[in-house]
Each structure stands twice: as structure tokens, then as C-alpha cells.
Design a protein around this motif. Structure first.
Motif, PDB file in Angstrom:
ATOM      1  N   PRO A 100      -1.712   7.785  21.704  1.00 11.35           N
ATOM      2  CA  PRO A 100      -3.125   7.378  21.719  1.00 11.35           C
ATOM      3  C   PRO A 100      -3.523   6.803  20.367  1.00 11.35           C
ATOM      4  O   PRO A 100      -2.997   7.218  19.324  1.00 11.35           O
ATOM      5  CB  PRO A 100      -3.874   8.685  22.000  1.00 11.35           C
ATOM      6  N   ALA A 141      -7.546   2.278  14.317  1.00 12.25           N
ATOM      7  CA  ALA A 141      -8.412   2.240  15.486  1.00 12.25           C
ATOM      8  C   ALA A 141      -9.485   1.159  15.357  1.00 12.25           C
ATOM      9  O   ALA A 141      -9.939   0.605  16.362  1.00 12.25           O
ATOM     10  CB  ALA A 141      -9.060   3.598  15.703  1.00 12.25           C
ATOM     11  N   ARG A 173      -6.838   8.155  13.506  1.00 15.89           N
ATOM     12  CA  ARG A 173      -7.369   6.791  13.462  1.00 15.89           C
ATOM     13  C   ARG A 173      -6.328   5.749  13.076  1.00 15.89           C
ATOM     14  O   ARG A 173      -6.609   4.551  13.062  1.00 15.89           O
ATOM     15  CB  ARG A 173      -8.547   6.721  12.487  1.00 15.89           C
ATOM     16  N   SER A 179      -7.791   8.643  24.100  1.00 14.46           N
ATOM     17  CA  SER A 179      -8.466   7.477  23.547  1.00 14.46           C
ATOM     18  C   SER A 179      -8.507   6.402  24.613  1.00 14.46           C
ATOM     19  O   SER A 179      -7.783   6.449  25.606  1.00 14.46           O
ATOM     20  CB  SER A 179      -7.715   6.978  22.307  1.00 14.46           C
ATOM     21  N   TRP A 186      -5.372   9.098  27.952  1.00 13.00           N
ATOM     22  CA  TRP A 186      -6.314   7.967  27.991  1.00 13.00           C
ATOM     23  C   TRP A 186      -7.631   8.424  28.603  1.00 13.00           C
ATOM     24  O   TRP A 186      -7.652   9.212  29.541  1.00 13.00           O
ATOM     25  CB  TRP A 186      -5.707   6.832  28.831  1.00 13.00           C
ATOM     26  N   GLY A 189      -6.796   6.245  17.922  1.00 14.55           N
ATOM     27  CA  GLY A 189      -8.196   6.559  17.684  1.00 14.55           C
ATOM     28  C   GLY A 189      -8.604   7.915  18.179  1.00 14.55           C
ATOM     29  O   GLY A 189      -9.777   8.251  18.175  1.00 14.55           O
ATOM     30  N   ALA A 190      -7.630   8.738  18.596  1.00 14.41           N
ATOM     31  CA  ALA A 190      -7.944  10.082  19.081  1.00 14.41           C
ATOM     32  C   ALA A 190      -7.919  11.056  17.925  1.00 14.41           C
ATOM     33  O   ALA A 190      -7.124  10.929  16.997  1.00 14.41           O
ATOM     34  CB  ALA A 190      -6.920  10.507  20.134  1.00 14.41           C
TER      35      ALA A 190
END
Length: 377
Positions: A291, A375, A358, A311, A248, A293-294
Motif C-alpha cells: 500500500p 504518497a 507515506r 490505501s 486497498w 500512503g497507509a
């Protein structure tokens, strides 16, 4: 780093007790192809994008019948197989540019690196005593592989293996040798950068910075492994098993969102202070965490080694009344918003991140797509 072009929204899923591989579109669950295997998979498969290789540039790797096998995607055309280490059960694929695959097993040769195009052996590791690889991961931000050993006759340690041909040399010697410039310089590429650790390793989870990793030992204890200084620098306050974590990164802080499988609480473990925040309640019991969107440049389906980035949000698979649900967790507030319940058995439910990070999909134990979140949502 973001995956480009075809394959950005793909995930690999294993089904039929490891005898089938499927390629799915993460966002929709649409099947893009599948393959029946002659033997069950040993460990989780991996997927990587090779520079200019095949129609899409993507290839799947799997350990089948004790051999490393490769398949071009999305057709699943068999691209070759090769002998590899005894007891092979761990697999990691490098990011674009290196085009390498690492395989971990057990015995006198517990680790080997293969060319991802030809599957030819590029480097063998023959330690002084037998060992067993407990976790293996790609470290895209550092162009390296990271290996931890579940069994090791010598003192426990992890190895970071640089992949670039121009990687800085690895210096061997005592502190005095370093200060006097008398340390022996070994080739930087593939030479283990050894980090002594307190115990044997069962899992490695990527952190919010390429050099920060969570290391889970064989007793379930969790520590922070710093690859730059090559040592453990912090430990989670209490040993609980099995820990789940997602890297994070907020506006002013970073760390991991952490929880325990089958528990309904989630916490932040923040870098620097190395403390757990007070727990927040989830709308169900935690089954998996990733996570959201990483950027991801290589994907694997094993919690033993994860190379996903960090993310501000995470995706959580939850056990709820009557089935399972996918939830989006805000890292700053730990607030979780669950999506509609899906009627499915919670046993074997897992999360898979798309190649570009995503999208995160929830799949069941048979490899069936259940739900996904992007995401942008």
C-alpha cells in the motif's frame, strides 16, 4: 496511525547475505547508518518506535546467532540481546504504547513475547504439542500480535494475542457454556484468541480493516481471516502461488489489490462480494506490492507478516526490459504508472514502507536503494 518526528521516513534494509543492517532515508536512499553483524540474520528485522526510549525513540530488532538483539537508531548502538525460542525465524514489534516484541520459532516453545526495552521475557507459549510459527505480525489497529502455524500436531489454527493489560477476557467453553454464562474467563492479555483454520499457515497479510487479514497456507491457497468472528469467511477463487497483495480502501469499497509474482496482471479482491475483478495489465511483471500512503506503526521486511494499513493506491515493483521499475497503481481503476527504469537484477528486489507509510522504496537483494515514491506524488 501516523509515525511522528524523527524516523518517519526511515526504512531498514538487510544486505551482504543478511550480515549487514542499514538504515536508509526512504525518499532519497541516503544512508543514515549501518551495522556489520557477526552472524547472518534469521528472518527479517523489525523496527518500532518506543515511548521516550533513546534519542529518536526508534529501535531495530533482529534475530542474530539464535538470540534476539536490539539496536538504538540511528546510531545502531547495541541495546542488548537475549535468549529466545529455539529455531527463531519470525519477528514482530508492537506499536507505540505496548513496547513488546514477539519472536516465533519451532518446537515445544514456538512463541515468546519480550519487553522491547529490556528484552526480558514477558510471556512464554508452551502448547500441548510442538509447533512451528509460519507467520507473525503486529495488528496495530487492535493492539495485538497475530501468529499462524506452519506445522502443528493439533488441528491448524491461528492465534491473536491481545497486548493491553485491560484486554477483555478470553472465554473458554462450549456454545452451551457461553449461553448459560458458564464459560471459563481467562486473562485477556496474551491468552490466545484461537481461530481454527483449514490448513497450516505460511503468510499473513494485513487487510483494509484491522480485523480482516489474508491468510496464505503452505500450499499457496489464500483465504480471508476475520479476527472478530475468529474464522475464515472467504477464499480466493483459485490457488496460485506466490500471491502478492496490498490492502486497498476506496470511497465506497475495500479489499486487496492482488497479483501473482512474475505475472503481469493485477486484480481487486473486494470485501463483501469476495470476488476478483477482471485483471488489468501491468507495464511489467510483478515482483512486490505494498500500500502507498497507509499509516504504519511498526515495520518488518518479511512478506510472512505485514502490518501495513490500507490505501487508495499501491506501489508495485516490476520486472521490465533491461531492469526493474517502480510503479504507482490506482486502486479504483487498476491503472499503473511506471517510473523510469532502473538497471538492476530483479532477483531479490523488494519493497519497504517508511515508518509513516507515506513512502515506499524499492531495494535490491543486497539492500541497495533503487527508487522510491511518496504518497503525495
Amino acid at each position: 496511525m501516523e509515525a511522528a518526528g524523527a524516523g518517519a521516513d526511515w526504512i531498514l534494509a538487510a544486505g551482504d547475505d543478511g550480515r549487514r543492517l542499514a538504515l536508509l532515508e526512504c525518499s532519497s536512499g541516503r544512508s543514515l547508518g549501518s551495522l556489520e553483524l557477526p552472524d547472518a540474520l534469521a528472518g527479517a528485522p523489525a523496527m518500532a518506535r518506543l515511548g521516550g526510549e533513546g534519542p529518536s525513540g526508534w529501535r531495530a530488532f533482529a534475530i542474530v546467532g539464535g538470540r534476539l538483539a536490539a539496536f538504538d537508531l540511528p546510531s545502531f548502538r547495541h541495546a542488548g540481546s537475549a535468549a529466545t525460542v529455539p529455531g527463531a525465524s519470525r519477528l514482530a514489534a508492537s506499536g507505540p504504547g505496548a513496547d513488546l516484541v514477539a519472536v516465533g520459532g519451532a518446537g515445544a516453545e514456538p512463541l515468546r513475547i519480550h519487553d522491547a526495552r529490556t528484552l526480558a521475557t514477558v510471556h512464554r507459549y508452551l502448547p500441548d504439542s510442538p509447533a512451528r510459527v509460519g507467520a507473525l505480525a503486529s495488528v496495530p489497529g487492535r493492539a495485538s500480535f497475530l501468529a499462524g502455524f506452519a506445522e502443528q500436531a493439533a488441528a491448524p489454527e491461528t492465534w491473536e494475542l491481545a497486548l493491553a493489560s485491560d484486554a477483555p477476557p478470553v472465554l473458554k467453553g462450549l456454545v452451551h457454556d457461553y449461553r448459560m454464562g458458564e464459560a471459563v474467563a481467562l486473562p485477556g492479555r496474551f491468552t490466545p484468541r484461537v481461530a481454527p483454520v483449514a490448513s497450516h499457515t505460511a503468510g499473513l497479510l494485513a487487510g483494509p480493516a484491522p480485523y480482516e487479514w489474508l491468510r496464505i497456507d503452505t500450499a499457496g491457497r489464500v483465504s480471508v481471516l476475520h479476527l472478530e468472528v475468529r474464522r475464515e469467511i472467504a477464499r480466493l477463487p483459485e490457488p496460485r502461488e506466490p500471491w502478492l497483495a496490498a490492502a486497498w480502501r476506496g470511497e465506497t469499497a475495500r479489499g486487496w489489490l492482488v497479483g501473482v509474482r512474475d505475472d503481469a496482471q493485477l486484480m481487486r479482491f473486494e470485501s463483501g462480494s469476495w470476488r476478483l475483478t477482471p485483471p488489468a495489465q501491468l507495464p511489467g511483471s510483478l515482483l512486490a506490492l505494498l500500500p502507498l500512503g497507509a499509516g504504519v506503526v511498526s515495520t518488518a521486511g518479511s512478506s510472512a507478516g505485514s502490518s501495513a494499513g490500507s490505501s487508495a493506491r499501491a506501489a508495485a515493483a516490476l520486472r521490465v526490459d533491461g531492469g526493474v521499475a517502480l510503479a504507482v497503481v490506482d486502486g479504483a481503476s487498476l491503472a499503473a504508472k511506471a517510473r523510469p527504469r532502473v538497471e538492476a537484477a530483479p532477483e531479490g528486489v523488494a519493497l519497504r514502507a517508511s515508518a509513516d507509510g507515506r513512502c515506499v522504496a524499492m531495494i535490491d537483494g543486497s539492500g541497495r536503494w533503487l527508487d522510491a515514491v511518496r504518497a503525495a506524488e
